[in-house]
Design a protein around this motif. Structure first.
Motif, PDB file in Angstrom:
ATOM      1  N   THR A  45      36.121  59.539  -4.401  1.00 26.21           N
ATOM      2  CA  THR A  45      35.981  59.391  -2.955  1.00 26.21           C
ATOM      3  C   THR A  45      35.630  57.961  -2.540  1.00 26.21           C
ATOM      4  N   ARG A  50      40.384  62.187   0.442  1.00 27.03           N
ATOM      5  CA  ARG A  50      40.413  63.209  -0.594  1.00 27.03           C
ATOM      6  C   ARG A  50      41.736  62.990  -1.319  1.00 27.03           C
ATOM      7  N   TYR A 306      32.465  55.145  11.952  1.00 25.94           N
ATOM      8  CA  TYR A 306      33.248  56.249  11.379  1.00 25.94           C
ATOM      9  C   TYR A 306      34.649  56.315  11.976  1.00 25.94           C
ATOM     10  N   PHE A 307      35.109  55.228  12.518  1.00 26.41           N
ATOM     11  CA  PHE A 307      36.401  55.220  13.207  1.00 26.41           C
ATOM     12  C   PHE A 307      37.265  54.093  12.668  1.00 26.41           C
ATOM     13  N   SER A 308      38.534  54.387  12.482  1.00 28.17           N
ATOM     14  CA  SER A 308      39.470  53.320  12.150  1.00 28.17           C
ATOM     15  C   SER A 308      40.833  53.708  12.703  1.00 28.17           C
ATOM     16  N   LEU A 382      38.635  67.346   7.194  1.00 31.57           N
ATOM     17  CA  LEU A 382      37.763  67.642   6.070  1.00 31.57           C
ATOM     18  C   LEU A 382      36.675  68.585   6.585  1.00 31.57           C
TER      19      LEU A 382
ATOM     20  N   LEU B  36      32.105  46.156   4.487  1.00 28.41           N
ATOM     21  CA  LEU B  36      32.182  46.753   5.832  1.00 28.41           C
ATOM     22  C   LEU B  36      32.797  48.150   5.828  1.00 28.41           C
ATOM     23  N   LEU B  37      33.774  48.373   4.981  1.00 29.60           N
ATOM     24  CA  LEU B  37      34.495  49.644   5.026  1.00 29.60           C
ATOM     25  C   LEU B  37      33.576  50.831   4.778  1.00 29.60           C
ATOM     26  N   GLY B  45      25.715  51.794   8.025  1.00 33.04           N
ATOM     27  CA  GLY B  45      26.190  52.767   7.036  1.00 33.04           C
ATOM     28  C   GLY B  45      27.241  53.696   7.594  1.00 33.04           C
ATOM     29  N   ASN B  46      27.927  53.241   8.643  1.00 37.05           N
ATOM     30  CA  ASN B  46      28.907  54.112   9.314  1.00 37.05           C
ATOM     31  C   ASN B  46      30.292  53.478   9.346  1.00 37.05           C
ATOM     32  N   GLY B  47      30.675  52.855   8.258  1.00 34.59           N
ATOM     33  CA  GLY B  47      32.001  52.248   8.178  1.00 34.59           C
ATOM     34  C   GLY B  47      33.093  53.297   8.196  1.00 34.59           C
ATOM     35  N   PRO B  48      34.350  52.859   8.288  1.00 35.26           N
ATOM     36  CA  PRO B  48      35.466  53.801   8.369  1.00 35.26           C
ATOM     37  C   PRO B  48      35.540  54.769   7.191  1.00 35.26           C
ATOM     38  N   ASP B  49      35.072  54.355   6.042  1.00 35.72           N
ATOM     39  CA  ASP B  49      35.144  55.235   4.870  1.00 35.72           C
ATOM     40  C   ASP B  49      33.865  56.043   4.644  1.00 35.72           C
ATOM     41  N   ALA B  50      32.844  55.771   5.443  1.00 35.21           N
ATOM     42  CA  ALA B  50      31.530  56.356   5.173  1.00 35.21           C
ATOM     43  C   ALA B  50      31.530  57.872   5.282  1.00 35.21           C
ATOM     44  N   PHE B  51      32.274  58.386   6.253  1.00 37.43           N
ATOM     45  CA  PHE B  51      32.235  59.833   6.459  1.00 37.43           C
ATOM     46  C   PHE B  51      32.723  60.573   5.226  1.00 37.43           C
ATOM     47  N   TYR B  52      33.747  60.042   4.603  1.00 38.11           N
ATOM     48  CA  TYR B  52      34.341  60.737   3.464  1.00 38.11           C
ATOM     49  C   TYR B  52      33.522  60.548   2.191  1.00 38.11           C
ATOM     50  N   LEU B  53      32.565  59.630   2.227  1.00 36.00           N
ATOM     51  CA  LEU B  53      31.683  59.438   1.073  1.00 36.00           C
ATOM     52  C   LEU B  53      30.481  60.359   1.138  1.00 36.00           C
TER      53      LEU B  53
END
Lengths: 458, 245
Positions: A45, A50, A306-308, A382, B36-37, B45-53
């Motif tokens: 991850t 995923r 949490y946005f991109s 997810l 940053l990601l 701690g809220n980068g674009p990939d953080a949620f999935y981690l």
């Protein structure tokens, strides 16, 4: 007269499969460290939302030639020196992937469509795992020199061979200015919506070859993203093999030979890519001259909270890259737009692509549609750490021979359960949204496909 | 302190260069490419990939604005030393953050300076590394046996559930949660290589003394102060649980 649709035996098989798989769904703790993660001692991850879908870190890792974003660590991390060689432990660059539909059941409106395509589709429920076995090796030879090679055995295509293999030369000039890729690769890898690493695995068509420059007998259309598909009826590669309308091709080919350059010289917000290829379905030995070329730009417009979001535009210019039934060369080009928006647990993709054929012989006037379009929209959620739900809509406005061309609209649903971050089990259903119209064409005859499968990487 | 220093890896001996605006600026550019990601543009701690981690279970990427760090050489509740941050960037966190040894030492110090700029607390807070008692001690049968007693006295099994011990800890009841209320999985004590703060005796001793702030792992510094050698007995016992030879 249609045969009795789903049989009791079919549903018994499904029931048995679910019962057999259900104990696995309660397996606790996800601590596996899969293939590419071994080198960096991290979980999947870190680079995947995923698996197999890449997250932003994974995309940057790929762009940077299998080096961590912002670094040029290929010559150091987990390596040791032997003379002037920089060596890596074999387990740090060798992996495999085993995937496929353990069980599939396909339904048709009618079993022998009364068209000039003498298909012989029949409702089927069958076991098929593993459909695809891939052995791959990837990593860095030294800093800024990377490699990837994948040998794939595909049950459905009945082929085993090198699927992709290429070298990368990275950070040419300055960091992130230019990365060169040479070999057999997937051109769309860096775009907003790439052909590979799909949550909905590409499912090829079911057809029978009728000889060179002859239309094949198509029993079932391929279940692939419409935007990436070939879209035309009546195109052939140089050897006379038909290119089916649902095959991924051109910029969205699974693999083509050539070279390309990409980079982010102005910062993280902008990526360029320029490439040149032998051409659509043109392996080594191609006599196509000049070559096909393409350009792609991608804009990463947001990366916070949490946005991109990003969007890409591309143009692919084909030159004598495909033939029609008279064996005349024509130019097949493609233009399109794709986007990806990710916000918390929601991951949305869309692509709209226009294909165009130029230089058609006069004999095809009024019998061949030169333009075709494909739209694909996909959303994944997810729902929990281990459960990913997905939906995809495809609309193909097909082109090519007017006696053959038929548009279609499909809806696909998937539920993927990750026992561990590198082991996924899934249920998938693909539904034809268009009326059967008596099942007169393969596009309308196909009604539904249900899959139970697994995807394991290590 | 002398012992602690000589037992640490070479990168931990590196010292922070003088504070320079240029260093922070370079650190920002590197951070935006490499960090940053996951950690986000504003370090929350809220980068674009953080949620999935770390969306549904710990760990999630560190929030630098809160200046609460798990891996420190300082006391519980204190900010980490610059060297602590540098060490985490260099070593990574097994399973969750890659080691950035591919960046030059100067680059990593630049990132340390930029990471500190997310919180004003660094300007005034005292950060004093704790001193480990002399050790490690030889892993004799007697030492391991005493370590087992200390493990029981400290009630470690309440949270930790090594394969060699009986299940039934708090994790099994779903009660172990971090400060963000995310379910947290204690390390498998029979697999030291998965310890996020390192698996050398000194790393384990440090985790026990400092605790891991923001997680249920408390500091046992006070508890073990009366008999400091018990720390090393406990470390020997924990390492004896390892499945590897």
């Amino acid at each position: 007269m249609n045969p009795p649709c789903p049989t009791i035996a079919k549903y018994l098989l499904l029931l048995v499969s679910v019962i057999l798989l259900s104990p696995l769904l309660s397996t606790p703790e996800a601590q596996a460290i899969p293939a590419f993660a071994r080198k960096y001692d991290v979980n999947c991850t870190v680079c995947h939302t995923r698996a197999p879908r890449l997250n932003r870190t994974g995309e940057r890792f790929l762009e940077n030639g299998y080096q961590l974003p912002g670094t040029e660590d290929g010559g150091t991390t987990k390596k040791f020196r032997l003379g002037d060689l920089t060596l890596d432990d074999v387990t740090n660059y060798l992996g495999f992937r085993l995937r496929g539909n353990a069980l599939r059941t396909v339904d048709y409106a009618r079993h022998a469509p009364g068209t000039n395509i003498d298909g012989n589709p029949e409702d089927r429920t069958e076991f098929g795992f593993p459909e695809v076995f891939s052995l791959f090796t990837a990593g860095t030879v030294t800093n800024n020199v990377g490699f990837f090679a994948e040998i794939e055995s595909n049950l459905e295509e009945d082929e085993t061979g090198v699927e992709r293999a290429f070298l990368t030369f990275n950070n040419i000039g300055q960091h992130d200015w230019a990365h060169l890729r040479v070999g057999k690769f997937d051109p769309s890898a860096y775009s907003s919506y790439a052909t590979l690493r799909q949550q909905f695995e590409l499912v090829g068509d079911n057809s029978v070859d009728n000889g060179s420059f002859m239309l094949p007998t198509m029993n079932r259309i391929g279940l692939t993203p419409a935007a990436f598909a070939s879209k035309f009826h009546g195109l052939f590669d140089r050897s006379g093999t038909a290119i089916l309308p649902t095959d991924p091709s051109l910029f969205h080919a699974v693999a083509e030979m050539g070279l390309d350059i990409h980079g982010r010289p102005f910062g993280e917000w902008f990526l360029y890519q320029v490439g040149i290829l032998n051409g659509a379905n043109e392996p080594f030995g191609d006599s196509n001259n000049p070559k096909d070329w393409y350009v792609m730009t991608r804009f990463d417009v947001a990366q916070s909270d949490y946005f991109s979001a990003n969007f890409s535009g591309f143009a692919y210019f084909g030159s004598n890259n495909v033939k029609v039934s008279t064996m005349a060369d024509v130019n097949w080009s493609r233009y399109g737009f794709a986007t990806n928006v990710r916000y918390y647990m929601v991951d949305i993709y869309a692509a709209f692509v226009v294909d165009h054929i130029a230089n058609l012989p006069n004999s095809f006037n009024n019998t061949f549609d030169e333009t075709a379009t494909g739209l694909t929209v996909e959303a994944n959620v997810l729902a929990t750490d281990r459960l990913l739900l997905g939906i995809r809509f495809d609309h193909l406005d097909a082109g090519g021979l007017r006696t053959q061309r038929t548009s279609n609209s499909l809806l696909a649903l998937i539920a993927k359960f990750y026992m561990r971050s590198n082991i996924a089990l899934f249920l998938r259903d693909d539904i034809n949204l268009r009326p059967a119209q008596g099942g007169r064409t393969p596009e309308r005859n196909f009604r539904n496909a249900f899959f139970v499968g697994a995807d394991v990487a290590f | 302190m002398a012992y602690l220093a000589c037992s640490l890896p070479i990168w931990a001996l590196a010292t922070s260069p003088p504070n320079q605006d240029e260093s922070v600026s370079r650190g920002k550019a590197l951070y935006e490419k490499a960090c940053l990601l996951c950690h986000g543009k504003t370090g929350k701690g809220n980068g674009p990939d953080a949620f999935y981690l770390g969306a549904y279970s710990a760990p999630c990427p560190r929030d630098f604005t809160e200046a609460e760090f798990k891996f420190r050489s300082t006391s519980s509740g204190e900010l980490p030393s610059d060297e602590d941050i540098f060490t985490t960037i260099t070593k990574g966190i097994p399973g969750f953050m890659p080691a950035f040894q591919g960046l030059s030492e100067a680059d990593r110090w630049d990132i340390v300076r930029y990471v500190k700029s997310f919180s004003t607390l660094y300007q005034e807070a005292e950060r004093t590394p704790i001193i480990l008692p002399p050790g490690p001690l030889p892993a004799t049968t007697k030492s391991v046996s005493r370590g087992r007693e200390v493990y029981a006295l400290l009630d470690c099994a309440k949270c930790h559930r090594p394969q060699t011990l009986q299940p039934g800890g708090l994790y099994d009841m779903g009660e172990l949660r971090d400060r963000r209320d995310l379910k947290i999985l204690p390390p498998d004590l029979s697999s030291p290589s998965s310890f996020k703060n390192g698996h050398r005796p000194q790393d384990i001793a440090q985790s026990i003394l400092t605790g891991l702030d923001g997680t249920p792992m408390a500091s046992f510094r006070e508890t073990l102060s009366a008999q400091p050698e018990d720390l090393w007995h406990l470390v020997n016992y924990l390492l004896s649980l390892s499945r590897s030879p």
